[in-house]
Scaffold this active site. Sequence first.
Site, PDB file in Angstrom:
ATOM      1  N   HIS A 191      -1.727   3.790  -3.707  1.00 21.22           N
ATOM      2  CA  HIS A 191      -2.419   2.193  -4.598  1.00 21.22           C
ATOM      3  C   HIS A 191      -1.880   2.678  -6.179  1.00 21.22           C
ATOM      4  CE1 HIS A 191      -4.118  -1.162  -6.515  1.00 21.22           C
ATOM      5  NE2 HIS A 191      -2.931  -1.998  -6.457  1.00 21.22           N
ATOM      6  N   ARG A 244       3.353  -5.974  -1.973  1.00 20.00           N
ATOM      7  CA  ARG A 244       3.696  -7.362  -1.369  1.00 20.00           C
ATOM      8  C   ARG A 244       4.854  -8.151  -2.540  1.00 20.00           C
ATOM      9  NH1 ARG A 244      -1.180  -9.895   0.466  1.00 20.00           N
ATOM     10  NH2 ARG A 244      -0.203  -9.139   2.711  1.00 20.00           N
TER      11      ARG A 244
END
Length: 724
Positions: free
Chosen positions: A450, A420
């Site tokens: 991630h 993001r």
Amino acid sequence: MTQADFLKAPFPAPTELPPEEFSGPKRFFNRELSWLAFNWRVLEEAENPRVPLLERLRFVSISATNLDEFYTVRVAGLRELALEGHNNPADDGLTPSEQLELINADARKLMERQQTVWNALRVEMEAAAIVIESRDSLKKTDREHLDEMFLSNVFPVLSPLAIDPAHPFPFIPNTGFALALQMQRSSDKRELQALLPIPHQIDRFVALPVEDEVQRFLPLEELLVLYIGDLFPGYKVTGHCAFRVLRDSDLEVEDEAEDLVREFEVALKRRRRGEVIRLKLSTNAPKGLRKMIIDELHVEESEVIEIEGVIGIADLKELVLDNRRDLLWPSYTPRVPERVTDHDGDMFAAIRQKDMLLHHPYETFDMVIRFLQQAAADPDVLAIKQTLYRTSTESPIVEALCEAAEAGKSVTALVELKARFDEAANIRQARRLERAGAHVIYGFINWKTHAKISTVVRREGGKLVTYTHYGTGNYHPITARIYTDLSFFTCDAALGRDATKVFNYVGGYAEPEGLENLAISPHSLKKRLIELMEVEGDNAEAGKPAEIWAKLNSIIEPEIIDALYRASQRGVKINLVIRGICGIRPGIKGLSENIRVKSIVGRFLEHSRIVCYGNGHHLPSRRARVFMSSADWMDRNLNRRVETLVECRNDTVKAQIVSQIMAANLADEAQSWVMAPDGTFTREMPKEGETFFNCHRFFMENPSLSGRGSAGAADVPELTHTED
């Protein structure tokens, strides 16, 4: 309090909660309100007299930036749910509408406090020879300086706009700042409404000539009002106000996107034009201007926040002046690990000697960069694989990968497009890597990757050796200067095989089988954590020592929290260091009376994820099971992301983590907030002449205890717990 004092301290007396609530929503705290509580702690550091003045100003700015992002993502999502009539409650029992009401009330108080803190800091800054002027306080020499500066540096980039049927209200982007003007033409008294959007490219605070060693600044909006006559000749201002907008910044990507990069490029354009979800407006704005802005931006009165003071308080970071070192943290240079210097900078030789753990930012992140740069230049290196979630704009890591690809090595880069606010930057990095000849993969459409992994395959003595790096933080050299994270380097063959299987999984969708020393989400990581919690419960019931220590950014996943509750009920002693969101309720009799929670907020942002299980022994212990991870204990990390949980089995590495890093965090007093059963956090301040233990200072001042990557077996410090 020393580490030993902390370990011996009894758990606080538990609070009562009706047993029927043990399985109800009241056993959890609300995620969004818990995040706001964290941001309050950030802001309160701006009022901490032990923090240098300009660093306190930085904390005010950070709290504002945090709040902006919170609104553009989390609040925007809740708002959409509420507007669509979705009233399913969260785990804590609150519906989206109820959450919004509580969030907005608390956020308004937070914004009022930001202004109060800023006003207090402004007085202190004036005493320290940093002055914020107003247009009414300017001298003739200031005006002469500003005349030239405005015409050469500001006027060319401004686009003043009349607002009338021929000139519709312009688009104001997310975090956009503008002046609204009510004017009258001198010749015929004709009224005009106008808008002056302020480009992000212009500094918010304009430097004035230094006077008697006093650094002076004028807010940009004050400057613009001074020169309205240059922008609208023949008009005079009869009223004005400033405003700033926040827009919905969450991204939606089609599940069946054929070209993920192209889909994200389109989605980023949609984000820019998201709905306005919050409007900040000068208090006492002229009624006509106020109505025009609200109507044109299509916001409700409940989404309007009137500000008496600075609008866009995040911009105060511009006043954190590099030339005032006396008002900043003392400079600190991260250390180069001794083992690397012992091997003349050869990372592969240092790792071959023994597994190596680095504790950033106390030990330099440059070693991670050197690892990849050395791999790129080494003719014996055949292949490099690398995950990239967030990295810097001019990334030396991407540069090294490009160099390796151009040299003919096999380079695979897993670039996460869904990071993001870094989506556009990651698209640029992916394009650059592809041009260099690297194989770029993007992972899953629905899950973010991630995990923080690098592998280097090197030919040595007729065989291939895999060198692997596992991290808790991003491959980002800039944030690595202020985030506390762990880097684990190894040439253990099993750990290398595990890493390769993860890359194959993300690139080829085949779920990895037979992982030897690694658990990954969304498949096995949560299960492994809970299984080990159950083992600690078995130890407690068998009369053995049973303890869990964990350090995370956030804990909110309900199955994990319930597993911790079960462990507590069975007698396991649990100490948690949770920086941000915490959904667990500690200290409830019969539910969580064996759970303690603290949060550390200080000079460095605590970012490493660690969990230690006593394994039938008191912590800290050589026999503990010790893990480092890329994952927080949240639904998104455990159920909707690719994450890693690595067990550290090397005795030296285990001792560094459990008896140095974790123990120092648990013993910290100076930066620690302790969580009460009702969710409030309190911090004890030292009395006059009293010194509190500060874990950040401890690691800066004790090179032999800071995640000592160069330690050998003989250097492992003696563990402090006498019972083990």
